[in-house]
Design an enzyme around this catalytic site. Structure first.
Site, PDB file in Angstrom:
ATOM      1  N   CYS A  20       3.569   5.307  11.905  1.00 48.57           N
ATOM      2  CA  CYS A  20       2.349   5.888  11.361  1.00 48.57           C
ATOM      3  C   CYS A  20       2.337   5.694   9.847  1.00 48.57           C
ATOM      4  O   CYS A  20       1.294   5.718   9.213  1.00 48.57           O
ATOM      5  CB  CYS A  20       2.239   7.365  11.699  1.00 48.57           C
ATOM      6  SG  CYS A  20       3.444   8.387  10.857  1.00 48.57           S
ATOM      7  N   CYS A  27      -2.938  -5.733   2.397  1.00 48.38           N
ATOM      8  CA  CYS A  27      -3.629  -7.019   2.222  1.00 48.38           C
ATOM      9  C   CYS A  27      -5.040  -6.932   2.839  1.00 48.38           C
ATOM     10  O   CYS A  27      -6.017  -7.361   2.223  1.00 48.38           O
ATOM     11  CB  CYS A  27      -2.805  -8.131   2.874  1.00 48.38           C
ATOM     12  SG  CYS A  27      -3.481  -9.778   2.590  1.00 48.38           S
ATOM     13  N   CYS A  28      -5.135  -6.371   4.037  1.00 43.04           N
ATOM     14  CA  CYS A  28      -6.460  -6.241   4.676  1.00 43.04           C
ATOM     15  C   CYS A  28      -7.366  -5.328   3.845  1.00 43.04           C
ATOM     16  O   CYS A  28      -8.567  -5.557   3.762  1.00 43.04           O
ATOM     17  CB  CYS A  28      -6.326  -5.693   6.093  1.00 43.04           C
ATOM     18  SG  CYS A  28      -5.794  -6.914   7.317  1.00 43.04           S
ATOM     19  N   CYS A  32      -8.002 -14.508   9.695  1.00 43.71           N
ATOM     20  CA  CYS A  32      -7.374 -15.264   8.617  1.00 43.71           C
ATOM     21  C   CYS A  32      -6.346 -16.256   9.173  1.00 43.71           C
ATOM     22  O   CYS A  32      -5.679 -15.973  10.177  1.00 43.71           O
ATOM     23  CB  CYS A  32      -6.682 -14.309   7.648  1.00 43.71           C
ATOM     24  SG  CYS A  32      -7.815 -13.343   6.662  1.00 43.71           S
TER      25      CYS A  32
HETATM   26  S1  SF4 Z   1      -5.795 -10.756   8.205  1.00 48.31           S
HETATM   27 FE1  SF4 Z   1      -6.308 -11.625   6.177  1.00 48.31          FE
HETATM   28  S2  SF4 Z   1      -6.608  -9.847   4.927  1.00 48.31           S
HETATM   29 FE2  SF4 Z   1      -5.472  -9.127   6.730  1.00 48.31          FE
HETATM   30  S3  SF4 Z   1      -3.271  -9.333   6.246  1.00 48.31           S
HETATM   31 FE3  SF4 Z   1      -3.892 -11.285   7.119  1.00 48.31          FE
HETATM   32  S4  SF4 Z   1      -4.431 -12.567   5.317  1.00 48.31           S
HETATM   33 FE4  SF4 Z   1      -4.455 -10.441   4.660  1.00 48.31          FE
END
Ligand code: SF4
Length: 240
Positions: A212, A103-104, A184
Site C-alpha cells: 500500500c 512517473c505516472c 508507454c
Molecule cells: S506508463 Fe509511462 S508514465 Fe507510467 S511509469 Fe511507465 S513511462 Fe512512466
C-alpha cells in the site's frame, strides 16, 4: 441508451466543454470516428508522456490525416520531468511501485489534471466486457470533477472489430505483434495466450508484492511513499 444517443446527449449537455481523450487503441479510434461524424469541432486529446511507442505517434498522424484535424498532445511539465529524472533516473519505474506511480503522476496524472481544468466532460472508450473495475461502468460517470462519458460501455470486442472493419478505421500496428493494451513503450509488452488483456502493462510488478506504500510521519500522519517522492520532485522543480 444507444451509442449515438449517448454522444448526442453529451453534446447537448456539455457543448463546447466536451473533449475526447484517447490513447489510440481500438476503442478510442471508434469513439473518435463517431464523434467526428457528429461534431468535428470537439477536440481530440491524448497524453504524450514522452515515452510513447513510435507506432502510437504514427497512429496520431493517421487520425489527423483522416479527419483533417490536429490532435492536442498534452505534455508533462519539463521542469517536473527533469527533476524526477535527475533524482531517480529515466527508467525509475522498474525500481519500485512507488517510483512507477511517481512517473505516472508526473508524466500523465498532473498534466491531464491541468488540461482538464477547462473541460466539463470527456469521452472515453471503456467497455464493461473488459472486466475488473470496468465491469460496472455507466455511460455517464459523474463521480469525478469531470463527467466521464463511455458510449461503448455495452459493446463487445466483436462489436468494436466489426465497426473498425466496416468503417475501415486505422488500427494500431502493435496489435499485430500480440499487444492487447497499449501504453508507454517501456511499460507495455505483448501478452501470451490466455493472459488477461492488461497483463502486458507494468508486467514486472508482482501483484502479491504490491504494497500500500503507507508510512507514518513523526506526528503520526499517514503518508504514501509516492506522495513523499512527488513532493520532493516538485520542490526541486520549483527551485530549479
Ligand atoms: S506508463 Fe509511462 S508514465 Fe507510467 S511509469 Fe511507465 S513511462 Fe512512466
Amino acid at each position: 441508451m444507444q451509442t449515438q444517443d449517448v454522444i448526442r446527449a453529451a453534446i447537448a449537455e456539455f457543448g463546447p466543454s466536451l473533449a475526447v481523450l484517447t490513447s489510440f487503441q481500438r476503442e478510442g479510434i471508434v469513439i473518435t470516428d463517431m464523434v467526428m461524424q457528429t461534431d468535428a469541432s470537439i477536440p481530440i486529446l491524448t497524453i504524450d508522456t514522452g515515452r510513447l511507442p513510435t507506432a502510437t505517434h504514427r497512429m496520431i498522424h493517421a487520425v489527423e490525416e483522416r479527419y483533417g484535424i490536429t490532435v492536442e498532445r498534452i505534455q508533462p511539465d519539463e521542469a517536473e520531468v527533469s527533476s524526477m529524472v535527475s533524482s531517480h533516473g529515466r527508467n525509475l519505474f522498474y525500481d519500485s511501485v512507488a517510483q512507477r506511480m511517481l512517473c505516472c503522476n508526473v508524466r500523465k496524472v498532473r498534466p491531464l489534471a491541468r488540461r482538464m481544468a477547462g473541460v466539463g466532460a470527456y469521452f472515453v472508450g471503456l467497455r464493461r466486457e473488459q472486466g475488473g473495475e470496468r465491469a460496472g461502468i455507466e455511460e455517464f460517470d459523474r463521480s469525478g470533477p469531470q463527467v466521464k462519458v463511455s458510449p461503448l460501455a455495452g459493446w463487445t470486442a466483436a462489436d468494436v472489430e466489426r465497426y473498425t472493419r466496416d468503417r475501415d478505421l486505422p488500427v494500431h500496428e502493435l496489435y499485430a505483434e500480440g499487444y492487447t493494451s497499449i501504453g508507454c513503450d517501456p511499460c507495455t509488452r505483448a501478452v501470451a495466450l490466455g493472459e488477461s488483456e492488461r497483463a502486458g502493462r507494468w508486467w514486472w510488478e508482482d501483484e502479491a508484492n504490491k504494497e500500500c506504500g503507507l508510512h507514518f510521519t513523526a506526528d503520526g500522519r499517514a503518508e504514501r511513499t509516492v506522495d513523499v517522492l512527488l513532493r520532493d520532485v516538485l520542490t526541486r522543480s520549483v527551485a530549479a
